[in-house]
Design a protein around this motif. Structure first.
Motif, PDB file in Angstrom:
ATOM      1  N   GLY A 369       0.793  -1.231   0.000  1.00 54.91           N
ATOM      2  CA  GLY A 369       0.000   0.000   0.000  1.00 54.91           C
ATOM      3  C   GLY A 369       0.820   1.273   0.000  1.00 54.91           C
ATOM      4  O   GLY A 369       0.325   2.319   0.434  1.00 54.91           O
ATOM      5  N   ARG A 402      -0.370   1.679  10.967  1.00 55.62           N
ATOM      6  CA  ARG A 402      -1.798   1.480  10.695  1.00 55.62           C
ATOM      7  C   ARG A 402      -1.994   0.824   9.328  1.00 55.62           C
ATOM      8  O   ARG A 402      -2.885  -0.011   9.150  1.00 55.62           O
ATOM      9  N   THR A 403      -1.148   1.195   8.383  1.00 56.36           N
ATOM     10  CA  THR A 403      -1.211   0.545   7.069  1.00 56.36           C
ATOM     11  C   THR A 403      -0.826  -0.927   7.172  1.00 56.36           C
ATOM     12  O   THR A 403      -1.471  -1.798   6.585  1.00 56.36           O
ATOM     13  N   SER A 406      -3.877  -2.664   9.007  1.00 54.10           N
ATOM     14  CA  SER A 406      -5.219  -2.606   8.401  1.00 54.10           C
ATOM     15  C   SER A 406      -5.220  -2.886   6.907  1.00 54.10           C
ATOM     16  O   SER A 406      -6.264  -3.234   6.343  1.00 54.10           O
ATOM     17  N   ARG A 408      -4.879  -0.591   4.748  1.00 55.00           N
ATOM     18  CA  ARG A 408      -5.315   0.642   4.092  1.00 55.00           C
ATOM     19  C   ARG A 408      -4.123   1.340   3.449  1.00 55.00           C
ATOM     20  O   ARG A 408      -2.990   1.233   3.925  1.00 55.00           O
ATOM     21  N   PRO A 409      -4.326   2.073   2.355  1.00 55.78           N
ATOM     22  CA  PRO A 409      -3.230   2.731   1.662  1.00 55.78           C
ATOM     23  C   PRO A 409      -2.457   3.677   2.584  1.00 55.78           C
ATOM     24  O   PRO A 409      -3.043   4.368   3.434  1.00 55.78           O
ATOM     25  N   ASP A 412      -3.602   7.268   2.720  1.00 56.23           N
ATOM     26  CA  ASP A 412      -4.757   7.584   3.564  1.00 56.23           C
ATOM     27  C   ASP A 412      -4.365   7.705   5.033  1.00 56.23           C
ATOM     28  O   ASP A 412      -4.839   8.608   5.745  1.00 56.23           O
ATOM     29  N   THR A 413      -3.536   6.803   5.502  1.00 56.89           N
ATOM     30  CA  THR A 413      -3.144   6.865   6.920  1.00 56.89           C
ATOM     31  C   THR A 413      -2.257   8.073   7.188  1.00 56.89           C
ATOM     32  O   THR A 413      -2.273   8.631   8.292  1.00 56.89           O
ATOM     33  N   GLU A 416      -4.447  11.044   7.747  1.00 51.12           N
ATOM     34  CA  GLU A 416      -4.996  11.063   9.107  1.00 51.12           C
ATOM     35  C   GLU A 416      -4.025  11.686  10.105  1.00 51.12           C
ATOM     36  O   GLU A 416      -4.443  12.158  11.172  1.00 51.12           O
TER      37      GLU A 416
END
Length: 447
Positions: A369, A402-403, A406, A408-409, A412-413, A416
């Motif tokens: 990601g 977090r990537t 999770s 998630r890309p 995106d993290t 945040e």
């Protein structure tokens, strides 16, 4: 060495018949030198030159009685030398030989000891064999360079500890192996010079019964240097240097094989060995395509390392000489040169036929990601936010964790955490802006 790993040209150097032929070559050259000194008559030298290498079977037959291989050889060689025809003893056209006591073979091995013959002939054989290995190394460097340039722009993920690190290219991967093999052949050239020596200095190396001119003449004709202080034998650190150089070169090839094995794993599949029509990967599982050649490269490297240790154990001999090294060298010297020759040739074929999958490399590059660009993101945060490196590291690492957890890309993290970056900032190609420097070094590498 077993025939499976023996290439014809190298194998031909290590047959019993080839060894006896080289021994004959040394003995004839020594007789020529004695002729130059006025010791061996021209008629006798002519007769000795007509002698032929004895068969291994005849030497073995005599050795069964003498229990001494050199004496058995000398006896067998003498049997092939015709008697000299001298006008004072018999008419030139009778074909009769001189009396037994004046047989031309009396000049063979004149003033020499066994090690003079064995070590000088061995020096010539080792030089010839090492030249074959060096030729294989040159060819491997050439194909590694060619394929590295071919795939210079194929971006893939670099891995440290087996974990995704930063982007690199497949060409860069191959380039490191090209330079590793190049360093190996440099060491091997030095080792060739070390072993390409002879010594014909008689018992305990003092020239007590032989003129140093003989040594000089023979070694010059064979393209050998001279052992400066022989103690009846050539110093064995020379042979240990050769086998150590072969082992180090083999370890570099092992590194190449290990990399290919990892890249061919099902989970990676970025590159694989060629798989020919009709080839089978498993007796039980028809789907298998295994990196068997690369695994063989790794296994051969283990043999080379073990043999290098055996050669080092042979350096320390008793006093002026013993033969504790002899039984070891009869195995490790030919075996090491034979399998090194084979290993380099096989490595060249593996690299030439290597199937490379740039699309799969891109899939793997994107698998996390975007985490592979974290180091550049770290610097961007330092530059854009004007914070300390430690503070920036905490922000980027928090987003990265977090990537990891999770899926998630990374973009995106990061957002945040208040870090907004565009696609260009996250592009793997950013890591290759100065990559041309390495390419220029590769282009300058002599194949």
């Amino acid at each position: 060495m077993i025939p499976r790993y023996t290439l014809p040209e190298m194998g031909a150097l290590w047959t019993d018949q080839a060894k006896l032929a080289t021994w004959v070559e040394v003995e004839i050259l020594a007789c020529e030198a004695h002729h130059e000194l006025g010791v061996v008559p021209a008629e006798d030298l002519a007769a000795i030159r007509k002698g032929e290498p004895p068969t291994p079977e005849r030497v073995s037959e005599i050795e069964a009685t003498t229990d001494h291989d050199v004496i058995a050889f000398l006896t067998a060689f003498a049997e092939t030398i015709p008697g000299a025809e001298r006008e004072v003893d018999a008419p030139a056209d009778t074909g009769e030989s001189t009396a037994d006591g004046e047989h031309p073979s009396r000049w063979v091995h004149y003033g020499m000891t066994s090690s003079d013959l064995i070590d000088t002939a061995l020096g010539a054989t080792l030089a010839r064999a090492t030249d074959l290995v060096l030729d294989k190394a040159d060819r491997l460097v050439a194909v590694l360079k060619r394929r590295a340039l071919e795939h210079w722009h194929d971006v893939c993920v670099g891995r440290t500890h087996g974990v995704h690190a930063e982007p690199t290219t497949f060409g860069h991967k191959l380039a490191q192996f090209a330079f590793a093999v190049d360093r190996g052949r440099t060491r091997l050239r030095a080792a060739r010079e070390a072993v390409a020596v002879g010594s014909i200095s008689g018992a305990v190396g003092t020239y007590s019964n032989i003129d140093p001119f003989v040594e000089q003449y023979v070694c010059e004709k064979l393209g050998l240097g001279i052992e400066p202080v022989a103690t009846q034998v050539v110093a064995r650190d020379r042979h240990a240097e050769l086998l150590s150089a072969l082992a180090m070169l083999g370890a570099s090839v092992e590194q190449l094989g290990t990399e290919i094995r990892h890249l061919q794993r099902t989970e990676v599949r970025e590159a694989e060995e060629s798989f020919g029509s009709g080839q089978k990967g498993s007796s039980a599982m028809p789907h298998k395509r295994n990196p068997i050649r690369s695994e063989r490269l790794v296994g051969i490297a283990r043999l080379l390392r073990g043999n290098a240790v055996a050669a080092m154990e042979s350096i320390a001999l008793w006093h002026e000489r013993d033969i504790s090294h002899s039984s070891t060298e009869r195995v490790v010297l030919p075996d090491s040169l034979i399998v090194a020759d084979y290993q380099l040739d096989l490595a060249r074929k593996v690299v030439e036929g290597l199937r490379v999958d740039p699309e799969r490399m891109r899939v793997n590059l994107d698998a996390t990601g975007g985490l592979v660009v974290s180091s550049r993101v770290l610097l961007d945060v330092v530059d854009r936010l004007g914070v300390s490196r430690d503070a920036a590291y905490e922000v980027v690492q928090a987003a990265a964790m977090r990537t990891w957890e999770s899926g998630r890309p990374f973009r995106d993290t990061l957002a945040e955490e208040g870090v907004e970056l565009d696609e260009e900032a996250l592009a793997p190609e950013r890591f290759l802006e100065r990559h041309h420097v390495v390419r220029e070094r590769l282009e300058a590498l002599e194949p």
